[in-house]
Design a protein around this motif. Structure first.
Motif, PDB file in Angstrom:
ATOM      1  N   ARG A  42       0.852  -1.417  -0.043  1.00  0.00           N
ATOM      2  CA  ARG A  42       0.021  -0.057   0.061  1.00  0.00           C
ATOM      3  C   ARG A  42       1.093   1.260  -0.125  1.00  0.00           C
ATOM      4  O   ARG A  42       0.426   2.703  -1.016  1.00  0.00           O
ATOM      5  CB  ARG A  42      -1.332   0.510   1.250  1.00  0.00           C
ATOM      6  CG  ARG A  42      -1.925  -0.777   1.390  1.00  0.00           C
ATOM      7  CD  ARG A  42      -2.618  -1.850   2.509  1.00  0.00           C
ATOM      8  NE  ARG A  42      -3.453  -2.014   2.746  1.00  0.00           N
ATOM      9  CZ  ARG A  42      -3.801  -2.805   3.955  1.00  0.00           C
ATOM     10  NH1 ARG A  42      -3.456  -1.680   5.088  1.00  0.00           N
ATOM     11  NH2 ARG A  42      -5.332  -4.293   3.543  1.00  0.00           N
ATOM     12  N   CYS A  43       1.606   1.037   0.277  1.00  0.00           N
ATOM     13  CA  CYS A  43       2.550   2.645   0.772  1.00  0.00           C
ATOM     14  C   CYS A  43       4.544   2.021   0.760  1.00  0.00           C
ATOM     15  O   CYS A  43       4.366   1.160   0.818  1.00  0.00           O
ATOM     16  CB  CYS A  43       2.135   3.164   1.976  1.00  0.00           C
ATOM     17  SG  CYS A  43       4.519   4.402   2.056  1.00  0.00           S
ATOM     18  N   CYS A  44       5.261   2.662   0.065  1.00  0.00           N
ATOM     19  CA  CYS A  44       6.113   2.040   0.031  1.00  0.00           C
ATOM     20  C   CYS A  44       7.480   3.719  -0.115  1.00  0.00           C
ATOM     21  O   CYS A  44       7.459   4.209  -0.495  1.00  0.00           O
ATOM     22  CB  CYS A  44       6.172   1.835  -1.916  1.00  0.00           C
ATOM     23  SG  CYS A  44       8.500   1.412  -2.282  1.00  0.00           S
ATOM     24  N   ILE A  45       8.271   3.646   1.210  1.00  0.00           N
ATOM     25  CA  ILE A  45       9.394   4.149   1.546  1.00  0.00           C
ATOM     26  C   ILE A  45      10.662   4.566   0.314  1.00  0.00           C
ATOM     27  O   ILE A  45      11.245   3.368   1.005  1.00  0.00           O
ATOM     28  CB  ILE A  45       9.448   4.601   3.336  1.00  0.00           C
ATOM     29  CG1 ILE A  45       7.926   4.675   3.643  1.00  0.00           C
ATOM     30  CG2 ILE A  45      10.720   5.843   3.396  1.00  0.00           C
ATOM     31  CD1 ILE A  45       7.210   3.915   4.017  1.00  0.00           C
ATOM     32  N   THR A  46      11.063   5.285   0.415  1.00  0.00           N
ATOM     33  CA  THR A  46      12.676   5.064  -0.795  1.00  0.00           C
ATOM     34  C   THR A  46      12.838   6.821   0.025  1.00  0.00           C
ATOM     35  O   THR A  46      12.429   7.283  -0.255  1.00  0.00           O
ATOM     36  CB  THR A  46      12.252   4.732  -1.770  1.00  0.00           C
ATOM     37  OG1 THR A  46      11.657   5.987  -2.990  1.00  0.00           O
ATOM     38  CG2 THR A  46      12.561   3.965  -1.818  1.00  0.00           C
ATOM     39  N   ASP A  47      14.581   6.628  -0.260  1.00  0.00           N
ATOM     40  CA  ASP A  47      15.238   7.972  -0.929  1.00  0.00           C
ATOM     41  C   ASP A  47      14.131   8.739  -1.686  1.00  0.00           C
ATOM     42  O   ASP A  47      13.765   8.745  -2.885  1.00  0.00           O
ATOM     43  CB  ASP A  47      16.575   8.206  -0.472  1.00  0.00           C
ATOM     44  CG  ASP A  47      17.699   7.654  -1.495  1.00  0.00           C
ATOM     45  OD1 ASP A  47      16.108   6.838  -2.709  1.00  0.00           O
ATOM     46  OD2 ASP A  47      18.503   6.739  -1.643  1.00  0.00           O
ATOM     47  N   GLN A  48      14.902  10.102  -2.385  1.00  0.00           N
ATOM     48  CA  GLN A  48      14.428  10.728  -3.328  1.00  0.00           C
ATOM     49  C   GLN A  48      15.754  10.691  -4.300  1.00  0.00           C
ATOM     50  O   GLN A  48      15.713  11.394  -5.245  1.00  0.00           O
ATOM     51  CB  GLN A  48      14.682  12.282  -2.957  1.00  0.00           C
ATOM     52  CG  GLN A  48      13.419  13.210  -2.107  1.00  0.00           C
ATOM     53  CD  GLN A  48      13.958  14.094  -1.196  1.00  0.00           C
ATOM     54  OE1 GLN A  48      15.121  14.944  -0.965  1.00  0.00           O
ATOM     55  NE2 GLN A  48      12.922  14.921  -2.165  1.00  0.00           N
ATOM     56  N   ASP A  49      15.980   9.589  -4.833  1.00  0.00           N
ATOM     57  CA  ASP A  49      16.640   8.288  -6.319  1.00  0.00           C
ATOM     58  C   ASP A  49      15.895   9.645  -7.210  1.00  0.00           C
ATOM     59  O   ASP A  49      14.837   9.145  -6.937  1.00  0.00           O
ATOM     60  CB  ASP A  49      17.175   7.599  -5.660  1.00  0.00           C
ATOM     61  CG  ASP A  49      17.746   6.936  -6.477  1.00  0.00           C
ATOM     62  OD1 ASP A  49      17.450   7.399  -8.385  1.00  0.00           O
ATOM     63  OD2 ASP A  49      18.880   6.779  -6.838  1.00  0.00           O
ATOM     64  N   PRO A  50      16.125  10.250  -8.235  1.00  0.00           N
ATOM     65  CA  PRO A  50      16.098  10.883  -9.155  1.00  0.00           C
ATOM     66  C   PRO A  50      14.827   9.305  -9.446  1.00  0.00           C
ATOM     67  O   PRO A  50      13.859   8.998 -11.122  1.00  0.00           O
ATOM     68  CB  PRO A  50      16.786  11.487 -10.117  1.00  0.00           C
ATOM     69  CG  PRO A  50      17.659  12.104  -9.257  1.00  0.00           C
ATOM     70  CD  PRO A  50      17.371  10.657  -7.977  1.00  0.00           C
TER      71      PRO A  50
END
Length: 559
Positions: free
Chosen positions: A140-148
């Motif tokens: 439902r939700c995926c957390i990542t860094d701000q990798d382009p």
């Protein structure tokens, strides 16, 4: 166990020599042997899934794998997931990307893992497609860094998944963006943190607070803050309240913890074969710890502090870790919260609850539908009832937690209640690998038991030694008869679960070049912090920095 260092059968030199022989045996077949091992795992267990990709030169450039246990864990706990790349795990500098979740004990679990040569859109697109195919569902939700590259790949491959950026990565840049004056302004830091990190407020309240901070500190036209506000729906908690997060993830800290965990097992000089062996060891330990927690829940119940039936119910239903989070809420709700006002509104009772020394909270209670809402919004954030609602339950003489407020993923039998409609079951090993491991474990256990019983009794130890020597001679004779060519090579093959191929079809990867594979460029802030940590050498004469006793002014002034 064996008596002393002199009685140990292998030394550090022996282990170094074995690794030398292992690398010589692998040679240029490193990638080929890893893929062959994957095929063997798939053959032994159809629920094992893997996929790989080659570049134009037939070099391994992408690899993803997951087994039946990991897929089952995803079916039970895959509502929220994070993943973050880590580096320096193998000699080819392939980027290691484990997919991380949280189980019902609030411990990290691994849903799958991958190695990729490049961190570009194409690689992450391939990786997410493989993950989606393996799991048949997306979180439902995926957390990542701000990798382009991830900003493009995640929405394209998993459009039904809400992509959230790591709040810590964003806020860690705050000091560099606002300048020294504001970075050292405690009032500004308090105001911006109260606006960004507050999980109890709704979107309109966040926007009001944000506008106030921007106006008060002349940041309305600041480009970086304007970009953050435009992307508010991708990182601010107020915009994720339609998704149950359960207090699981809002940063990639879980993934970074997972990367650190795997880093204890892997080294930057590992071959792919060695890396996979070490990865399997890490997963075995992770699952062993998870099984210990499950056994702890099955075999014991936490101590209760009150005679209330609702606490006894929680002790039976929740895992021990979750119960110890619920218990203080029940205690505070029962003894430190008081109801200051009660009114009726459209068939529902509205309570004003005040916690000792804190602000008022409004709780709405509907007895017919058992719908209870609190302005603190803790249940939506954490998944357990707050002290204010529990204070109302006590006033209403509610004897047990309504079923709608027991989140299945926090219960003891959560792994038996998958949230998705697929239950992965590990099939039996067709080659008898599990049976062999079981017999080997029993054999070692019996050996050490006999050694412990015979220790200190010379006659018994002598009899045991004679028996083992006779058994050894019998086994050597049988081994030579069945396999006359038994050599250290066969030992290596049994450990790596693969043989060196006669023809190499999959070449080893070239050394990759990514943003984290080389020497990382440090920011001015990091350089300043490191400089402040260094001890400044001081003069022994005047105790001042910048010079030594030979050049000290006080020494020169002496006649």
């Amino acid at each position: 166990m064996v008596g002393s260092f002199t009685d140990i059968g292998a030394t550090c030199v022996d282990f170094c020599n074995f690794r030398r022989d292992l690398l010589a045996y692998i040679a240029g077949a490193d990638a080929q042997m890893v893929i062959e091992d994957m095929f063997k795992n798939k053959e032994a267990n159809p629920d094992f899934y893997f996929d790989f990709d080659l570049n134009e030169e037939r070099q391994l450039c992408r690899l993803f794998w997951t087994d039946a246990v990991s897929r089952k864990n995803f079916a039970c706990f895959g509502d929220v997931m994070s993943f973050d790349a880590t580096y320096r795990t193998n000699r080819y500098k392939l980027v290691f990307v484990p997919f991380t979740g949280v189980d019902n004990h609030k411990r990290c679990i691994t849903f799958g893992a991958s190695l990729i040569a490049r961190e570009d859109v194409q690689s992450y697109t391939w990786l997410l497609k493989s993950f989606k195919t393996a799991m048949r569902h997306t979180p439902r939700c995926c957390i990542t860094d701000q990798d382009p590259a991830l900003k493009v790949a995640v929405p394209n491959i998993m459009p039904e998944t809400k992509h959230r950026f790591c709040m810590w990565h964003i806020m860690s840049k705050l000091g560099d963006k606002v300048g020294t004056a504001l970075a050292n302004n405690s009032d500004f830091k308090k105001a911006i943190n109260n606006t960004v990190w507050d999980e109890t407020i709704r979107a309109p309240e966040f926007e009001r607070r944000w506008a106030t901070v921007m106006t008060d500190y002349n940041l309305v036209d600041h480009r970086w803050f304007s970009q953050l506000y435009e992307a508010k729906e991708t990182w601010i908690p107020a915009y994720f309240q339609d998704i149950f997060m359960g207090g699981l993830l809002k940063t990639t800290s879980r993934s970074e913890s997972e990367n650190s965990y795997f880093g204890k097992f892997t080294k930057h000089h590992n071959s792919l074969v060695e890396f996979l062996m070490q990865y399997n060891r890490a997963i075995e330990e992770q699952r062993h710890n998870q099984n210990k927690l499950n056994a702890r829940c099955e075999g014991s119940f936490p101590e209760t502090k009150t005679p209330m039936a609702i606490e006894r119910q929680a002790a039976v239903v929740y895992t021990i870790e979750i119960f110890y989070e619920f218990q203080p809420e029940l205690w505070e709700g029962s003894f430190n919260c008081k109801i200051t006002n009660k009114t009726m509104d459209d068939g529902a009772r509205k309570y004003i609850v005040q916690e000792t020394g804190k602000k008022l909270f409004e709780v709405t209670y509907q007895e017919t539908t058992q719908i209870t809402e609190c302005s603190c919004n803790k249940f939506n954030r954490v998944g357990i009832l707050c002290r204010h609602v529990l204070a109302v339950f006590k006033d209403e003489d509610v004897q047990e937690i309504p079923g709608r407020y027991i989140v299945p993923r926090w219960t003891r039998d959560a792994d038996a209640q998958p949230m998705y409609d697929i239950v992965w079951k590990a099939t039996s090993n067709t080659h008898g690998g599990n049976e062999r491991r079981t017999v080997a474990n029993k054999l070692w256990n019996e050996f050490y038991n006999c050694m412990g019983l015979a220790n200190g009794w010379p006659d018994q130890m002598e009899a045991m030694l004679t028996t083992l020597q006779q058994l050894k001679a019998t086994l050597q004779s049988a081994t030579q008869h069945c396999n006359p060519s038994a050599t250290p090579q066969s030992v290596i093959e049994s450990i790596v679960n693969a043989t060196a191929p006669s023809e190499i079809q999959i070449k080893t990867p070239s050394v990759a070049k990514n943003k984290g594979s080389g020497k990382r460029l440090k920011s001015n802030k990091e350089k300043a912090c490191e400089k402040n940590k260094k001890k400044v050498r001081k003069c022994a004469t005047c105790d001042k920095p910048g010079h030594d006793s030979r050049n000290c002014v006080e020494n020169k002034e002496l006649p």
